[in-house]
Design a protein around this motif. Structure first.
Motif, PDB file in Angstrom:
ATOM      1  N   LYS A  61       4.318   2.100  13.574  1.00  0.00           N
ATOM      2  CA  LYS A  61       4.306   2.772  12.266  1.00  0.00           C
ATOM      3  C   LYS A  61       4.621   4.259  12.418  1.00  0.00           C
ATOM      4  O   LYS A  61       5.392   4.820  11.644  1.00  0.00           O
ATOM      5  CB  LYS A  61       2.953   2.590  11.576  1.00  0.00           C
ATOM      6  N   GLU A  75       2.931   7.069   1.280  1.00  0.00           N
ATOM      7  CA  GLU A  75       2.061   6.014   1.800  1.00  0.00           C
ATOM      8  C   GLU A  75       2.900   4.957   2.511  1.00  0.00           C
ATOM      9  O   GLU A  75       3.911   4.493   1.995  1.00  0.00           O
ATOM     10  CB  GLU A  75       1.280   5.373   0.657  1.00  0.00           C
ATOM     11  N   ASP A  76       2.481   4.583   3.708  1.00  0.00           N
ATOM     12  CA  ASP A  76       3.162   3.542   4.474  1.00  0.00           C
ATOM     13  C   ASP A  76       2.556   2.200   4.076  1.00  0.00           C
ATOM     14  O   ASP A  76       1.432   1.889   4.440  1.00  0.00           O
ATOM     15  CB  ASP A  76       2.996   3.789   5.970  1.00  0.00           C
ATOM     16  N   THR A  77       3.290   1.412   3.329  1.00  0.00           N
ATOM     17  CA  THR A  77       2.772   0.146   2.811  1.00  0.00           C
ATOM     18  C   THR A  77       3.253  -1.071   3.600  1.00  0.00           C
ATOM     19  O   THR A  77       3.050  -2.194   3.165  1.00  0.00           O
ATOM     20  CB  THR A  77       3.169  -0.023   1.332  1.00  0.00           C
ATOM     21  N   ARG A  78       3.892  -0.824   4.738  1.00  0.00           N
ATOM     22  CA  ARG A  78       4.359  -1.964   5.526  1.00  0.00           C
ATOM     23  C   ARG A  78       3.181  -2.794   6.008  1.00  0.00           C
ATOM     24  O   ARG A  78       2.166  -2.254   6.430  1.00  0.00           O
ATOM     25  CB  ARG A  78       5.186  -1.478   6.711  1.00  0.00           C
ATOM     26  N   ASP A  79       3.350  -4.120   5.939  1.00  0.00           N
ATOM     27  CA  ASP A  79       2.283  -5.050   6.309  1.00  0.00           C
ATOM     28  C   ASP A  79       2.574  -5.655   7.676  1.00  0.00           C
ATOM     29  O   ASP A  79       3.547  -6.381   7.847  1.00  0.00           O
ATOM     30  CB  ASP A  79       2.183  -6.149   5.251  1.00  0.00           C
TER      31      ASP A  79
END
Length: 136
Positions: A61, A75-79
């Protein structure tokens, strides 16, 4: 993906393992060998599969996150939930884990034993590196 396929085991605990983390800014095909990595200083030292998965996620990330916008919070929304499940399962079996981003970065958590390094391992799988590697 089935959670049964990627179950977390306790095998690592009986093997006297911990993991050394390495970040290489090259594609996987050009990454160093295990021997080359172990000859150098790790970027991180991890004591259990949970730490391995958290470090892999955080490192990827941080290396590939959205570009900051001046004056704004992005905001880093990677799952990474599926990847975390796989990484944790592999590490729990006593395996090393290599992953990365196509052509950009290779991130490896090498499973190592006490005989392979100068780490000090205490009772509850706590690891401290005698040299400059960081400890999670």
């Amino acid at each position: 993906m089935s959670t049964e396929d990627w179950a977390v085991a306790d095998a690592w605990a009986g093997l006297g393992l911990h993991w050394h983390g390495y970040v290489e800014r090259v594609a996987l095909a050009h990454a160093g060998t295990r021997e080359e990595r172990l000859a150098g200083e790790p970027d991180e030292v991890m004591a259990n599969p949970d730490e391995v998965a958290a470090w892999l996620e955080g490192t990827i990330k941080a290396a590939t996150g959205p570009a900051p916008i001046k004056g704004a919070t992005v905001e880093d929304t990677r799952d990474f939930a599926d990847s975390i499940t796989v990484w944790k399962s592999l590490a729990s079996r006593g395996e090393s884990v290599s992953t990365g981003v196509n052509g950009q970065i290779t991130v490896t958590a090498d499973a190592v034993t006490e005989r392979e390094c100068d780490c000090q391992i205490s009772g509850s799988a706590s690891v401290s590196r005698l040299s400059k590697g960081r400890r999670r």
